[in-house]
Motif scaffolding. Sequence first.
Motif, mmCIF file in Angstrom:
data_model
loop_
_atom_site.group_PDB
_atom_site.id
_atom_site.type_symbol
_atom_site.label_atom_id
_atom_site.label_comp_id
_atom_site.label_asym_id
_atom_site.label_seq_id
_atom_site.Cartn_x
_atom_site.Cartn_y
_atom_site.Cartn_z
ATOM 1 N N UNK A 115 5.042 7.412 11.733
ATOM 2 C CA UNK A 115 4.197 8.595 11.692
ATOM 3 C C UNK A 115 5.027 9.785 12.164
ATOM 4 N N UNK B 198 4.746 2.840 15.323
ATOM 5 C CA UNK B 198 3.781 2.026 16.065
ATOM 6 C C UNK B 198 3.913 0.566 15.654
ATOM 7 N N UNK C 98 3.746 -0.577 8.279
ATOM 8 C CA UNK C 98 3.844 0.820 7.827
ATOM 9 C C UNK C 98 3.549 1.779 8.964
ATOM 10 N N UNK C 99 4.203 1.570 10.083
ATOM 11 C CA UNK C 99 3.832 2.279 11.298
ATOM 12 C C UNK C 99 4.587 3.561 11.594
ATOM 13 N N UNK D 274 -6.367 7.532 17.925
ATOM 14 C CA UNK D 274 -6.347 6.153 17.463
ATOM 15 C C UNK D 274 -5.985 5.231 18.625
ATOM 16 N N UNK E 37 1.873 15.207 11.387
ATOM 17 C CA UNK E 37 1.036 16.021 12.276
ATOM 18 C C UNK E 37 1.863 17.124 12.920
ATOM 19 N N UNK F 184 -2.372 14.192 16.665
ATOM 20 C CA UNK F 184 -2.657 12.756 16.648
ATOM 21 C C UNK F 184 -2.374 12.215 18.049
ATOM 22 N N UNK G 29 1.886 10.050 6.913
ATOM 23 C CA UNK G 29 1.091 10.870 7.831
ATOM 24 C C UNK G 29 2.016 11.827 8.577
ATOM 25 N N UNK H 294 0.829 -1.203 0.000
ATOM 26 C CA UNK H 294 0.000 0.000 0.000
ATOM 27 C C UNK H 294 0.862 1.251 0.000
ATOM 28 N N UNK I 284 0.306 4.496 0.789
ATOM 29 C CA UNK I 284 -0.392 5.614 1.414
ATOM 30 C C UNK I 284 0.583 6.775 1.566
ATOM 31 N N UNK J 69 -7.207 13.691 16.256
ATOM 32 C CA UNK J 69 -7.448 12.336 15.762
ATOM 33 C C UNK J 69 -6.927 11.384 16.841
#
Lengths: 290, 358, 436
Positions: free
Chosen positions: C156, C149, C153-154, C128, C8, C34, C6, C1, C3, C126
């Motif tokens: 951030x 995380x 794909x952790x 999570x 913040x 986040x 991300x 993926x 993406x 946000x």
Amino acid sequence: MNIVVCIKQVPDSTHIRVHPVTNTIMRQGVPAVINPYDLFAIEAALQIRDTHGGKVTVITMGPPPAAVALRKALAYGCDEAVLITDKIFSGADTLATSYVLASAIATLGKEQPVDLVFTGKQTIDGDTAQVGPGIAKRLNLELLTYVSKIVAVNREAGKIQVERRAEGGVQLLETRLPALITMLEGTNEIRFGSAPDMFRAARAEIRTWDRESAGIEDLKKVGLKGSPTVVSRVFGPTPRAEKAQQIAFDPAAPQAATDALLEKVLAEIPKVGKELERHKVEAGAGANHE
Amino acid sequence: MSNAKTDKPIKKRKVKLEGDLLNYKGVWVLVESERGHVHPVSWELMGQGRLLADQLGVELCGVVMGAPGPELQAQCEAAFAYGADRCYRVASPVLADYRNVPYTQALTDLVNQFKPEIMLLGATTLGRDLAGSVATTLKTGLTADCTELAIDPEDRCLLSTRPTFGGSLLCTIVTLNYRPQMATVRHRVMPMPEAQPERSGLIVDVDPHLVETDVITKILDFVPDDQSGKPQLPYAEMIVSGGKGLGKAENFKLVWDLAKTLGAEVGASRAAIHAGWIAADRQVGQTGKTVRPALYIAAGISGAIQHRVGMEASDCIIAINNDPSAPIFDFAHYAIVGDCVQVLPALRKTFAAYLGKP
Amino acid sequence: MNQPTEKFDVIVVGAGPAGNAAAYTLAKAGKKVLQLERGEYPGSKNVQGAILYADALEKIIPDFRDSAPLERHVVEQRMWLMEEQSHLGTHFRSDQYNQQPGNRYTIIRARFDKWFSDQVQQAGALVLCEMTVTELLKDESGRVIGVNVDRENGRIYADAVILADGVNSLVASRAGLREDIKPAAVALGVKEIIFMPKETIDARFNLTGQEGAVIEMFGSISEGMVGTGFLYTNKDSISVGIGCMLSDMKQQQTTPVELLEKLKRHPSVAPLIAGGETREYAAHLLPEGGYDALPKLYGEGWMLVGDSAGFLNAVHREGSNLAMTTGRLAAETLLELFAAGQPASASNLARYQARLDESFVMKDLKKYRKIPGMLDRQRQFVADYPGLLNQAAFNFFSVDGRDKEAKEKEIIASFRQRRSLLGLLGDAFRVWRATR
Ligand SMILES: Cc1cc2nc3c(=O)[nH]c(=O)nc-3n(C[C@H](O)[C@H](O)[C@H](O)COP(=O)(O)OP(=O)(O)OC[C@H]3O[C@@H](n4cnc5c(N)ncnc54)[C@H](O)[C@@H]3O)c2cc1C
Ligand SMILES: Cc1cc2nc3c(=O)[nH]c(=O)nc-3n(C[C@H](O)[C@H](O)[C@H](O)COP(=O)(O)OP(=O)(O)OC[C@H]3O[C@@H](n4cnc5c(N)ncnc54)[C@H](O)[C@@H]3O)c2cc1C
Ligand SMILES: Nc1ncnc2c1ncn2[C@@H]1O[C@H](COP(=O)(O)O)[C@@H](O)[C@H]1O
């Protein structure tokens, strides 16, 4: 493949307690989870999507907070989610629930024909295992309950083969699509979604349908009104007329208590004596143990 | 079941039957057979059905379905022996093996033709699959996994009682304004009636008009379960069960030891199974096996309703628990308040001495 | 993926009171926040049943009383010195505490945290859950630029990371921002929630309406270890618990469960909780090292708040208010920097330290900085005095034909036997000095 999975949000049963005084269920603070049986349905659907393409839509009929369960399903990797919620749906039994879910699935089918519907084997609160069969009958889908394995899917031929847990063994069944599968527990393990899945799930728009958007045609068939069964009484179990006979136990002389116990049992419950007698005779034969 | 969310008894709603529904009479029991073998739950239901039918003053009927042949005849006769007055025999080659669609169609047609007021099925995989489909097709109510069935003397309604939620509660469910009233009951919940081979009854043959080519789902293969080495809890006459109170996996050995001395089966509470101390097929209770042994020894089991409904029909329940107020003492026959780690070995010695074993 | 990455303004790790205070303050000001929580939902990992000090929350959400799930407001505080069969205690009860706005409330953390988190989300952050931060991401210069995380794909990214992940703060220790916790600097607290009807609680504690009572307990219950017990009244439940220094527990080989069971069986406690149904049991660490155990609180791109930094006032059993206050101060520091267009560098984040020094947090911690060490060295405070005092009271109040003066002498003698007069004076001086 266009796959729909029905899930239900249920109170986490390990946290439910009965109020000792009022004998009512204490719901406060009980966390809500996806019905654990439904996770097997979600994973089975995702696996089919991963190999055959298409999308997985999760739906639930429930109050607005049930959206949390849908989001969680999205985080596992489901593609879309629909919350079917309307005040008139409350008080539904399985017949009324399956009517609403069937109507919603039919409505989804108008956007794109549905190939497969999944449900869990049963819920841990209702525990009836009836909603799946109910949906299948209403939509005229081939019904495959207690499926333990998806053996093969052939989308072009519109066919599916599964193994089904029957009473005395396992059936290998072949049927045509569209079909409804209720998935047996322990047949797979739900995946751990990726971080991007978590973001997508958190931001995803969850479609919310009321009676109209869900395509409900007959309002008399939903909710309390559409439910043939009603609960007439909820009560705690009654103790036996006599409380258990207490055998005094002194840790210093444990066998004194157990000897006294055996004597009492033999004197008072002849059936046990008879059973033990058999084992005296059979002594040494040994029972079937692992 | 509806309103499972209601915590309190709800206002009694009057049953009002109108029109054709008034013509529904009689109690039916599905005689479930797979590969020629009748599931014993059917005879247990027949025993229970007899009581309900007598109370209502109506006939008790068995429904026998399958491929034509002598087996169906034998099943009808067995049904009479266990209490049926009449049997509907639905024979068709299409019904040779259980499949949802033809069975649903045949049973639904039968109900529409002969109109029973009560229909009972075993809560087996077959029974649940069929009951759910038939109830939806008939648009009537169905109560799953009942532990008690009774008739309301006032309005002749079937009162189906079953455990509800995770809590220690039972609820009674009635089907209003719809017929038949359907319920499924699990194996060993009801007692096995005594067979009376001299009893006989009337066989009504019904042709279901099924055509194989109309049936889409095909059975390609059937692999019967290997029964050897599997615990036979439902039929065991003596069971020693262990629960969370054993404290740790090693202590489960005390349960095995006692069982071995007794020649008993080993059972467990769900909490013990969740703890990973013993295999899941030994679970006793609502979501495990229902048992009715002569002797049931519960060690370190609290007696939650889900466990209780699976074993309370035992003739003699001995409970070992270190909490004098444990719910299990409300329905056990004998109570030893103490640490099961101390009591179990003593109990084993007592039985060993009595049975003349080492 | 594939993406997009991300990114913040701020990542807040942990959704306890400290993290929530920080995330709320930042989100309310329009920052892209986040918040990551490893639990299934905010509060799921938190020990339940606690005291909430209104002031700290009021500074963050002024009208919190309108919607927060508060159990009872505290009108009565009891202090009990416990001996095996008795307790000697004080009650302080004041009708003043019935005046609005209330000052201290009992809360149930699972519910409270959930409510607080809802406020955070409404403010625009946000949030999570089921996202466990495993490590901090740093650039070549060692500056913290995000977190990783425990999922595929952790990675951030953010301009600043606030660590509010509680007493264990594995993230901080793993990143070398602070040392691993030492058993001598943490207490292990265990508690239970015992449910019973509201009327029963009202009757047993002499309460009406939303009034609540709190009991703090010292003495024999901790079996000579440094520790305290407590009992709080909630709406229809009672929280009861005990905490002792981890090092002591290790040494004495006592399990927290045993301690709690013993406390519950104490003849002064048992009748208060009789007939209730235990629903929650939980154990949790408390950082009790005090001022001297505080690590470095900020660095390049990161800050520590709440328990993860060790902000806890063991003497007054205050933690959540320090957590919320430090969370807010960290957030305000960042807001000030962002407004000025300045980066979250270590030198800029020194302003966080300055804010802390000015606040009650540091002032209180400094005031009590000697207490943890003193209790550890001077066992008589927990081991001897409660017993002696109870014995004294028993002697004094028992009518047995002896005159009061003889009894007083006996009492003084019994104290002297255990501690010399000089020792007694010394103790009094030590307490005075430690709390001064
Ligand atoms: C939908 C649903 C279905 C369920 N189905 C089933 C089912 O089929 N079967 C089932 O068993 N459960 C079932 N349960 C779970 C059930 O509610 C209980 O949680 C479970 O039976 C408890 O197991 P337990 O008695 O071993 O454990 P606990 O409830 O933990 O009880 C342990 C007991 O051991 C005692 N004890 C502790 N130490 C000692 C000691 N040293 N010596 C002696 N006694 C000691 C304690 O006093 C306590 O009474 C179900 C629950 C739900 C929600
Ligand atoms: C028994 C006991 C009684 C207490 N009583 C009181 C009281 O009455 N009043 C009072 O004011 N204080 C009390 N305290 C102290 C108070 O609970 C704490 O000081 C307060 O909870 C600290 O808040 P926090 O946000 O720093 O940490 P926490 O509340 O511990 O929150 C940390 C959060 O971070 C999450 N987390 C941890 N690691 C990760 C990770 N790697 N990734 C993502 N998330 C993570 C955790 O799941 C948790 O939700 C008590 C404490 C105990 C143990
Ligand atoms: N309200 C609901 N919304 C969506 N799916 C449901 C709902 N109730 C039941 N189901 C599905 O039907 C299955 C069987 O439920 P039950 O008949 O209640 O045991 C569950 O495992 C779910 O997959």
